[in-house]
Design an enzyme around this catalytic site. Sequence first.
Site, PDB file in Angstrom:
ATOM      1  CG  ASP A   1      -4.448  -1.358  -3.199  1.00  0.00           C
ATOM      2  OD1 ASP A   1      -4.944  -2.482  -3.002  1.00  0.00           O
ATOM      3  OD2 ASP A   1      -4.279  -0.523  -2.292  1.00  0.00           O
TER       4      ASP A   1
ATOM      5  CD  GLN B   1      -2.792   5.850  -4.224  1.00  0.00           C
ATOM      6  OE1 GLN B   1      -3.296   6.462  -5.158  1.00  0.00           O
ATOM      7  NE2 GLN B   1      -2.573   6.379  -3.039  1.00  0.00           N
TER       8      GLN B   1
ATOM      9  NE  ARG C   1      -4.252  -1.576   1.237  1.00  0.00           N
ATOM     10  CZ  ARG C   1      -5.468  -1.600   1.769  1.00  0.00           C
ATOM     11  NH1 ARG C   1      -5.660  -1.122   2.976  1.00  0.00           N
ATOM     12  NH2 ARG C   1      -6.492  -2.065   1.088  1.00  0.00           N
TER      13      ARG C   1
ATOM     14  CB  SER D   1      -7.650  -0.050  -2.752  1.00  0.00           C
ATOM     15  OG  SER D   1      -6.847  -0.026  -1.606  1.00  0.00           O
TER      16      SER D   1
ATOM     17  CE1 TYR E   1      -5.480  -4.192   5.057  1.00  0.00           C
ATOM     18  CE2 TYR E   1      -3.098  -4.385   4.821  1.00  0.00           C
ATOM     19  CZ  TYR E   1      -4.372  -4.475   4.282  1.00  0.00           C
ATOM     20  OH  TYR E   1      -4.535  -4.837   2.977  1.00  0.00           O
TER      21      TYR E   1
END
Lengths: 375, 375
Positions: B130, B127, B122, B133, B226
């Site tokens: 990802d 991104q 992350r 996500s 997290y």
Amino acid sequence: MPIKIAVLMESRPGEKRVALVPAVAEKLSKLGCSVSMLSGAGLASKLPDNAYNGVEIAGTEQHLLADADIVLAVQAPKASEIALLKPASILLSFIYPHKEPELTRLLCEKNITCFAMEQVPRISRAQAMDALSSQAALAGYYAALMGATTLSRILPMMTTAVGSIRPARCLVMGLGVAGLQALATARRLGAITEGYDVRPETKEQAESLGAKFVDTGVDARGEGGYARELTAQEKDKIASVVTRHIQQADIVITTAAIPGRPSPKLISKPQVDGMKLGAVIIDLAAEGGGNCEYSIPGETVTQGQVTIAAPLNVPSMLAEHASELYAKNLLNLLQLFVVDGAINLNWADEVLAKTVLTHNGEIKPEAVKTALAKH
Amino acid sequence: MPIKIAVLMESRPGEKRVALVPAVAEKLSKLGCSVSMLSGAGLASKLPDNAYNGVEIAGTEQHLLADADIVLAVQAPKASEIALLKPASILLSFIYPHKEPELTRLLCEKNITCFAMEQVPRISRAQAMDALSSQAALAGYYAALMGATTLSRILPMMTTAVGSIRPARCLVMGLGVAGLQALATARRLGAITEGYDVRPETKEQAESLGAKFVDTGVDARGEGGYARELTAQEKDKIASVVTRHIQQADIVITTAAIPGRPSPKLISKPQVDGMKLGAVIIDLAAEGGGNCEYSIPGETVTQGQVTIAAPLNVPSMLAEHASELYAKNLLNLLQLFVVDGAINLNWADEVLAKTVLTHNGEIKPEAVKTALAKH
């Protein structure tokens, strides 16, 4: 002796509403009425017995109904319930006499004064009693949510790390109370919305909700706030313009219901066959057979890659709020004839005169009398 | 010889996504790759074979996989599929090695270089790769819709002829990508929204979406974006503050999932027992057992008058968009090692180094190696 009001336990399949909510129960007490219901009558609407202050819980249906002056219900009572009503008592309920004509005859035989909630006239003074509208608003909201959860795409534009997702297109056909609420809800969720109705005055209403209006050039204003039935030519003209909009849409919501008559077919099979892969139709006119030729009332079917849902009794999916609004509609109607602790039916009142279905052993609306005579 | 890419046909129950969409297929062709898939692989995502320009339709799984240099999948391939992979080929897929440890061993035996999409780090640079996500954003949106359709109330304030309906309260617990999207969607629908997370930096994000932040005074920031696991004391402190908010809510959406570990229990049985009649919990952490003690993964249960839904594989409910975003995530990862028509695995690249699960017959992440050694 106070006026005795009884609330029926709804027993039709899928019906979660109840004709009384605690706030209305309190008002009825203040009007000098005593109220009773069966245990658990509100539970499907998330209303346990102890939420109803001052309401008596009757032990049996017989006790509940034997001396009730006024009976409140959502759906038409069953024959066995009508048999228990006190002769010449008053019933407030949806009836839809064409569905089960024998019920209306039983109401006459028992001399019941029945106010059929679907008959409340669509005049300004009666807005607060207009149960069709209050329930339709909830159905329209829910239809948009059903469309969104059935579609395998999202409605809003979403900007992500891998680019933007384009917003979905939602077309609403039939811009009454339900249609406008469906438009508003789809728009809230971020969809591009389009509204269509044969009544041109709905253009402004749709546009005020951020929707584009599909103009077909046909004016189909009818009596009582409903669309009139269209000629074949008018239907063709509309279809040619509307087809393009249907086939660009991700979600189509149809709401063209005419109480007591079959729903007009707004979407033909060939129109569905030309729709986008994965498109969804939510047909709110299922009670009258549906607005789409592929609709099967009460079912969700897949035709090619198009999903067509034709749910029945959608307001019941929102039973808590549907019961709240309906109970308030009943209260407002009841206040027209419960005055100073006494029942006084003033037939000069347009609302009472138009809403009454049976009185003194007779069916009052001419149209219903004629229709039922054919059976 | 162009690089050969094969797209697996997803076969796990309920999986409607596909690892390739037409727009990505075109880009792979431009990168000098030849792409093949089985007939109907995209159909559950509303993508028929003919939507994929330039993609070869393989006759059998054997033909599809025998000479594929790179294989794309959503869910971990089954053992029978791994058996058909070309030795030393590259696989891009979600794996979650703890779920079926034998699959990871088979990948090692076959010398597969496997990039596990749930391991994409992350960091800003990653991104666009990802997938957790991108899928979580869709799940969060859908969770809010599920909450709205399960609740028997409407979310927005509605002004009617019989008075106003108050807006519903929606509490979202766990404000990662899914939680924020759930908040945004519930807010769009007109709910009063509240957000809760143990990471205080989420306060601003929730507030920017019009939500109130539930501040418990516990900071639980952990590694990798997290939340860390909390002590019993911290959990008690949080529970006392949060209980009040849970019990005021009409809808609670929980999203606290930790990949590869059991989901933390954010809502206890007594907390549920004190909730409002008719309240709804949508538990998005069902894959790890759920955030609510009453949750049963994959089921919707009613406890007292509270409905607890713990759906599995929610992104698959939005398969069209989920596939689109996932396929783009795969493309962006693939472009790190497919350059000028050749495969070049540069292990100095942090993204590749952290995402790789197996290579040269070895399990690469130490944590996974240790965990699987115990089996």
